[in-house]
Design a protein around this motif. Structure first.
Motif, PDB file in Angstrom:
ATOM      1  N   LYS A   7       0.834  -1.202   0.000  1.00  0.00           N
ATOM      2  CA  LYS A   7       0.000   0.000   0.000  1.00  0.00           C
ATOM      3  C   LYS A   7       0.867   1.250   0.000  1.00  0.00           C
ATOM      4  N   ALA A   8       1.954   1.216   0.755  1.00  0.00           N
ATOM      5  CA  ALA A   8       2.853   2.368   0.803  1.00  0.00           C
ATOM      6  C   ALA A   8       3.510   2.598  -0.559  1.00  0.00           C
ATOM      7  N   LEU A   9       3.948   1.527  -1.209  1.00  0.00           N
ATOM      8  CA  LEU A   9       4.553   1.664  -2.529  1.00  0.00           C
ATOM      9  C   LEU A   9       3.533   2.153  -3.550  1.00  0.00           C
ATOM     10  N   TRP A  10       2.326   1.670  -3.434  1.00  0.00           N
ATOM     11  CA  TRP A  10       1.259   2.100  -4.346  1.00  0.00           C
ATOM     12  C   TRP A  10       1.001   3.603  -4.180  1.00  0.00           C
ATOM     13  N   LYS A  11       1.004   4.063  -2.947  1.00  0.00           N
ATOM     14  CA  LYS A  11       0.778   5.483  -2.669  1.00  0.00           C
ATOM     15  C   LYS A  11       1.893   6.341  -3.272  1.00  0.00           C
ATOM     16  N   ILE A  12       3.134   5.900  -3.123  1.00  0.00           N
ATOM     17  CA  ILE A  12       4.267   6.620  -3.699  1.00  0.00           C
ATOM     18  C   ILE A  12       4.172   6.637  -5.220  1.00  0.00           C
ATOM     19  N   ALA A  13       3.835   5.496  -5.802  1.00  0.00           N
ATOM     20  CA  ALA A  13       3.717   5.409  -7.266  1.00  0.00           C
ATOM     21  C   ALA A  13       2.639   6.361  -7.772  1.00  0.00           C
ATOM     22  N   LYS A  14       1.505   6.439  -7.076  1.00  0.00           N
ATOM     23  CA  LYS A  14       0.428   7.335  -7.491  1.00  0.00           C
ATOM     24  C   LYS A  14       0.859   8.794  -7.402  1.00  0.00           C
ATOM     25  N   LYS A  15       1.628   9.143  -6.372  1.00  0.00           N
ATOM     26  CA  LYS A  15       2.122  10.518  -6.234  1.00  0.00           C
ATOM     27  C   LYS A  15       3.055  10.870  -7.389  1.00  0.00           C
ATOM     28  N   ARG A  16       3.894   9.933  -7.771  1.00  0.00           N
ATOM     29  CA  ARG A  16       4.851  10.197  -8.846  1.00  0.00           C
ATOM     30  C   ARG A  16       4.159  10.325 -10.194  1.00  0.00           C
ATOM     31  N   VAL A  17       3.158   9.505 -10.435  1.00  0.00           N
ATOM     32  CA  VAL A  17       2.388   9.616 -11.685  1.00  0.00           C
ATOM     33  C   VAL A  17       1.621  10.937 -11.699  1.00  0.00           C
TER      34      VAL A  17
END
Length: 93
Positions: A7-17
């Motif tokens: 979930k944490a990695l998904w959140k970071i990925a969404k912020k970067r996109v």
């Protein structure tokens, strides 16, 4: 614990996109504004010699810079995780 990490990695990925989309929009809109300014004469803003699109580029650019920092260099809740571990270790003593 593994699901939380995902979930944490998904959140970071969404912020970067989201940052990349924001930056692309910034480039397109500012490119359009500068082109509009260029082809409609060299009208200046209230300060002699400073083109009016510079204000948009500068102001919005500050927002893009903060968005970049949050997406790529923000703490991503690691500070909260460290604080939690610190408190948990203190409680064990």
């Amino acid at each position: 614990m593994e699901a939380e990490k995902d979930k944490a990695l998904w959140k970071i990925a969404k912020k970067r996109v989201a940052f990349r989309r924001h930056f692309f929009t910034y480039l397109i809109v500012n490119g359009f504004l500068w082109t509009l300014w260029y082809y409609n004469g060299t009208g200046t803003s209230m300060y002699e010699g400073l083109p009016w699109p510079a204000w948009v580029s500068f102001g919005w650019g500050i927002g893009v810079a903060f968005n970049y920092y949050d997406a790529f260099h923000g703490n991503h809740d690691y500070a909260a995780e460290r604080e939690y571990e610190k408190l948990a270790n203190k409680k064990k003593r």
